[in-house]
Design a protein around this motif. Structure first.
Motif, short mmCIF file in Angstrom:
data_model
loop_
_atom_site.label_atom_id
_atom_site.label_comp_id
_atom_site.label_asym_id
_atom_site.label_seq_id
_atom_site.Cartn_x
_atom_site.Cartn_y
_atom_site.Cartn_z
N GLY A 91 -5.92 29.23 -100.08
CA GLY A 91 -4.91 29.86 -99.69
C GLY A 91 -4.85 30.12 -98.09
N VAL A 92 -5.67 30.67 -97.53
CA VAL A 92 -6.13 30.87 -96.33
C VAL A 92 -5.88 29.73 -95.50
CG1 VAL A 92 -7.76 31.62 -94.45
CG2 VAL A 92 -7.62 32.79 -96.62
N PHE A 93 -6.53 28.58 -95.91
CA PHE A 93 -6.08 27.22 -95.18
C PHE A 93 -4.79 26.85 -95.44
CE2 PHE A 93 -10.38 27.16 -93.89
CZ PHE A 93 -10.69 26.03 -93.14
N ALA A 94 -4.08 27.16 -96.45
CA ALA A 94 -2.72 26.83 -96.50
C ALA A 94 -1.81 27.64 -95.56
CB ALA A 94 -2.40 27.09 -98.03
N LEU A 95 -2.19 28.74 -95.31
CA LEU A 95 -1.27 29.70 -94.60
C LEU A 95 -1.68 29.33 -93.18
CD1 LEU A 95 -1.54 33.23 -96.13
CD2 LEU A 95 0.46 31.80 -95.90
N SER A 96 -3.01 28.99 -93.03
CA SER A 96 -3.26 28.71 -91.46
C SER A 96 -2.86 27.43 -90.87
CB SER A 96 -4.72 28.89 -91.04
OG SER A 96 -5.59 28.02 -91.83
N ALA A 97 -2.98 26.41 -91.84
CA ALA A 97 -2.65 24.96 -91.46
C ALA A 97 -1.16 25.05 -91.42
CB ALA A 97 -3.16 23.85 -92.36
N THR A 98 -0.43 25.68 -92.24
CA THR A 98 1.17 25.73 -92.13
C THR A 98 1.70 26.29 -90.85
OG1 THR A 98 1.20 25.59 -94.69
CG2 THR A 98 3.02 26.54 -93.44
N ALA A 99 1.15 27.42 -90.60
CA ALA A 99 1.59 28.10 -89.37
C ALA A 99 1.06 27.09 -88.01
CB ALA A 99 0.72 29.50 -89.25
N ARG A 100 0.02 26.64 -88.14
CA ARG A 100 -0.38 25.76 -86.98
C ARG A 100 0.67 24.50 -86.93
NH1 ARG A 100 -6.27 23.50 -85.34
NH2 ARG A 100 -5.59 22.12 -83.65
N ALA A 101 0.53 23.89 -87.98
CA ALA A 101 1.38 22.52 -88.06
C ALA A 101 2.77 22.93 -87.62
CB ALA A 101 1.39 22.15 -89.19
N GLY A 102 3.44 23.99 -88.15
CA GLY A 102 4.80 24.62 -87.93
C GLY A 102 5.17 24.77 -86.54
N TYR A 103 4.24 25.29 -85.99
CA TYR A 103 4.25 25.49 -84.33
C TYR A 103 4.14 24.15 -83.85
CZ TYR A 103 3.15 26.90 -79.47
OH TYR A 103 3.11 27.17 -78.40
N GLN A 104 3.24 23.52 -84.03
CA GLN A 104 2.91 22.09 -83.30
C GLN A 104 4.34 21.12 -83.57
OE1 GLN A 104 -0.60 21.13 -85.38
NE2 GLN A 104 -1.89 21.66 -83.57
N LEU A 105 4.67 20.99 -84.60
CA LEU A 105 5.92 20.24 -85.00
C LEU A 105 7.15 20.77 -84.37
CD1 LEU A 105 5.71 19.52 -88.69
CD2 LEU A 105 5.07 18.08 -86.72
N ILE A 106 7.29 21.96 -84.14
CA ILE A 106 8.50 22.53 -83.61
C ILE A 106 8.54 22.63 -81.83
CG2 ILE A 106 9.83 24.74 -83.25
CD1 ILE A 106 9.19 25.34 -86.01
N ALA A 147 -2.02 17.99 -93.98
CA ALA A 147 -3.01 18.73 -94.51
C ALA A 147 -2.48 20.01 -95.07
CB ALA A 147 -3.96 19.12 -93.06
N ALA A 148 -1.50 20.69 -94.38
CA ALA A 148 -1.11 21.95 -94.89
C ALA A 148 -0.22 21.64 -95.95
CB ALA A 148 0.26 22.41 -93.87
N VAL A 149 0.51 20.57 -96.36
CA VAL A 149 0.98 20.12 -97.42
C VAL A 149 0.05 20.20 -98.73
CG1 VAL A 149 2.31 18.58 -98.96
CG2 VAL A 149 3.09 19.49 -96.72
N ILE A 150 -0.98 19.39 -98.38
CA ILE A 150 -2.12 19.19 -99.26
C ILE A 150 -2.85 20.72 -99.67
CG2 ILE A 150 -4.42 18.28 -99.76
CD1 ILE A 150 -3.50 15.77 -98.05
N TYR A 151 -3.03 21.44 -98.77
CA TYR A 151 -3.71 22.67 -98.77
C TYR A 151 -3.05 23.66 -99.93
CZ TYR A 151 -7.25 21.75 -95.43
OH TYR A 151 -8.35 21.23 -94.45
N ILE A 152 -1.56 23.43 -99.43
CA ILE A 152 -0.48 24.47 -100.32
C ILE A 152 -0.54 23.84 -101.73
CG2 ILE A 152 1.87 24.87 -100.69
CD1 ILE A 152 2.12 24.71 -97.48
N LEU A 153 -0.65 22.58 -102.05
CA LEU A 153 -0.49 22.02 -103.30
C LEU A 153 -1.80 22.03 -104.17
CD1 LEU A 153 0.74 19.97 -105.40
CD2 LEU A 153 -0.49 18.01 -104.33
N ILE A 183 -15.21 23.43 -91.97
CA ILE A 183 -14.80 23.80 -93.28
C ILE A 183 -13.94 22.94 -93.92
CG2 ILE A 183 -13.42 25.47 -95.04
CD1 ILE A 183 -14.73 27.77 -92.55
N PRO A 184 -12.75 22.12 -93.10
CA PRO A 184 -12.16 21.03 -93.80
C PRO A 184 -13.06 19.84 -94.29
CG PRO A 184 -11.23 21.81 -92.01
CD PRO A 184 -12.69 22.44 -91.69
N LEU A 185 -14.29 19.65 -93.82
CA LEU A 185 -14.99 18.54 -94.45
C LEU A 185 -15.86 19.06 -95.69
CD1 LEU A 185 -16.23 15.73 -94.11
CD2 LEU A 185 -18.30 17.15 -92.60
N VAL A 186 -16.14 20.33 -95.95
CA VAL A 186 -16.78 20.71 -96.70
C VAL A 186 -16.20 21.45 -97.91
CG1 VAL A 186 -18.71 22.67 -97.50
CG2 VAL A 186 -18.70 21.39 -95.34
N LEU A 187 -14.70 21.85 -97.55
CA LEU A 187 -14.10 22.52 -98.73
C LEU A 187 -13.86 21.61 -100.01
CD1 LEU A 187 -12.70 25.01 -99.66
CD2 LEU A 187 -10.92 24.57 -98.13
#
Length: 130
Positions: free
Chosen positions: A14-29, A45-51, A108-112
């Motif tokens: 859940g934490v990674f879903a939030l952080s990756a989504t926030a980061r990706a959203g900022y980067q894309l916009i 990555a954000a979509v996969i973490y959310i899923l 953490i993305p490698l181990v998670l």
């Protein structure tokens, strides 16, 4: 799936879903033109973490299978992007969540996904027996 380690795993996803989504959203916009490949991969990555998070919360058989698939794709993504970020650094001028095997996130993305796969296989076997 909803006991001790399963709850912790769900929380981390859940934490990674939030952080990756926030980061990706900022980067894309704001910066998409700077590194479109890396930023698109951050969004993936954000979509996969959310899923994975949603499936871990639901916890039924279908969600279990989807979570297994999501963790497998996540691990494959970290490995492929990690290798490509070293062999083709020009395509990764800016890092994605999975660049350099997730070094920007303490690896953490490698181990998670490995922990996620282990847990999902463990509870899957336990459910099949019980």
């Amino acid at each position: 799936m909803h006991t001790g380690p399963g709850r912790a795993l769900t929380a981390v996803y859940g934490v990674f879903a939030l952080s990756a989504t926030a980061r990706a959203g900022y980067q894309l916009i704001r910066e998409f033109d700077v590194a479109p490949i890396a930023y698109s991969l951050s969004a993936l990555a954000a979509v996969i973490y959310i899923l994975a998070t949603i499936c871990l919360v639901i916890g039924n058989r279908v969600a279990h299978r989807i979570a297994l698939t999501a963790c497998g794709i996540e691990f494959l993504g970290v490995i492929v992007v990690g290798i490509l970020s070293h062999t083709h650094p020009e395509d990764f001028a800016k890092p994605s969540v999975w660049s350099n095997f997730g070094s920007g996130y303490g690896f953490i993305p490698l181990v998670l996904p490995l922990i996620g796969l282990w847990w999902l296989v463990h509870v899957g076997r336990r459910a099949a027996k019980g």
